[in-house]
Design an enzyme around this catalytic site. Sequence first.
Site, mmCIF file in Angstrom:
data_model
loop_
_atom_site.group_PDB
_atom_site.id
_atom_site.type_symbol
_atom_site.label_atom_id
_atom_site.label_comp_id
_atom_site.label_asym_id
_atom_site.label_seq_id
_atom_site.Cartn_x
_atom_site.Cartn_y
_atom_site.Cartn_z
ATOM 1 N N HIS A 100 -5.407 -6.004 3.703
ATOM 2 C CA HIS A 100 -4.467 -4.855 4.172
ATOM 3 C C HIS A 100 -3.798 -4.692 5.536
ATOM 4 C CE1 HIS A 100 -5.536 -2.385 0.546
ATOM 5 N NE2 HIS A 100 -6.287 -3.233 0.272
ATOM 6 N N CYS A 111 0.830 -1.203 -0.029
ATOM 7 C CA CYS A 111 -0.012 0.071 0.192
ATOM 8 C C CYS A 111 0.721 1.408 -0.092
ATOM 9 C CB CYS A 111 -1.057 -0.094 1.281
ATOM 10 S SG CYS A 111 -0.472 0.908 2.604
ATOM 11 N N GLU A 112 0.558 2.344 -0.835
ATOM 12 C CA GLU A 112 1.285 3.391 -0.977
ATOM 13 C C GLU A 112 1.434 4.248 0.182
ATOM 14 O OE1 GLU A 112 0.243 4.990 -4.668
ATOM 15 O OE2 GLU A 112 -1.482 6.393 -3.625
ATOM 16 N N HIS A 113 0.394 4.138 1.061
ATOM 17 C CA HIS A 113 0.369 4.871 2.028
ATOM 18 C C HIS A 113 1.406 4.604 3.390
ATOM 19 C CE1 HIS A 113 -3.926 5.281 0.289
ATOM 20 N NE2 HIS A 113 -3.245 6.379 0.079
ATOM 21 N N HIS A 114 1.443 3.410 3.638
ATOM 22 C CA HIS A 114 2.095 3.157 4.710
ATOM 23 C C HIS A 114 3.518 2.057 4.125
ATOM 24 C CE1 HIS A 114 -1.741 3.552 6.328
ATOM 25 N NE2 HIS A 114 -1.045 4.166 7.433
ATOM 26 N N GLN A 138 -5.221 -0.367 -3.910
ATOM 27 C CA GLN A 138 -6.071 -1.573 -4.476
ATOM 28 C C GLN A 138 -7.049 -1.140 -5.600
ATOM 29 O OE1 GLN A 138 -7.999 -4.401 -1.891
ATOM 30 N NE2 GLN A 138 -9.299 -5.179 -3.252
ATOM 31 N N CYS A 183 -1.919 -2.830 6.875
ATOM 32 C CA CYS A 183 -1.852 -1.491 7.463
ATOM 33 C C CYS A 183 -3.345 -1.587 8.319
ATOM 34 C CB CYS A 183 -1.805 -0.243 6.451
ATOM 35 S SG CYS A 183 -3.065 -0.186 5.262
#
Length: 199
Positions: free
Chosen positions: A158, A89-92, A130, A160
């Site tokens: 996920h 995931c590009e956030h975490h 996703q 995260c």
Amino acid sequence: MEQNYAREEVYNPETIEKLSEHYRAILELLGEDTDREGLVKTPERIAKAMCFLTRGYDEDPREILLSAKFHEEYKQMVIVKDIELYSLCEHHMLPFYGKAHVAYIPNGYITGLSKIARVVEAYARRLQVQERLTVQIRDCIQQALDPLGVAVVIEAGHMCMQMRGVQKQSSLTTTSAFTGVFLRQMQTREEFIHLIRRG
Ligand SMILES: Nc1nc2c(ncn2[C@@H]2O[C@H](COP(=O)(O)OP(=O)(O)OP(=O)(O)O)[C@@H](O)[C@H]2O)c(=O)[nH]1
Ligand SMILES: [Zn+2]
């Protein structure tokens, strides 16, 4: 019998060296002693692991499909289901993982079945959300094969959301994307959903 577990991955030594330096600094900031036995090679291991997990940037998914595009008059649904995927995931930069189900209805051209899974792999091995992953797979197949329709469903957990943050260990996210007849004909869409749910 002796097995040969030779590693096939080839990494750019300069990139690995630079990444290793950064990961060594990160481990130290986290309070670790990077000279202790177990950690001496860890920065390099992480560097190689991260290159592996983002190797999709070096791949051209459209090329993958076109490399095995065959003329064929089959005009029924082709489904490749339960394609396991691992992404970040590009956030975490934590993993999300699960399965992709992909279908298309050819319009004069088919592609090698493994190429569908390779396209999933090429887009999954990047920093992703996703939703975008789902749409990218759909659009790539639509553009490369110009089929009567494409359907993609991804079900993923996920990390995260599971091991940090809201900590919902068993939550699953489902995303879907359709084109052509899968959008226009409910019956076709339902047949796809029925076939991926079976067994
Ligand atoms: N839509 C979408 N969101 C994602 C995906 N992967 C992670 N996220 C979400 O990205 C959001 C980032 O929200 P922020 O509030 O900026 O980050 P955060 O403070 O770490 O949020 P929490 O995870 O709620 O603790 C979170 O809600 C994640 O669940 C994905 O593939 N798609
Ligand atoms: Zn996340």
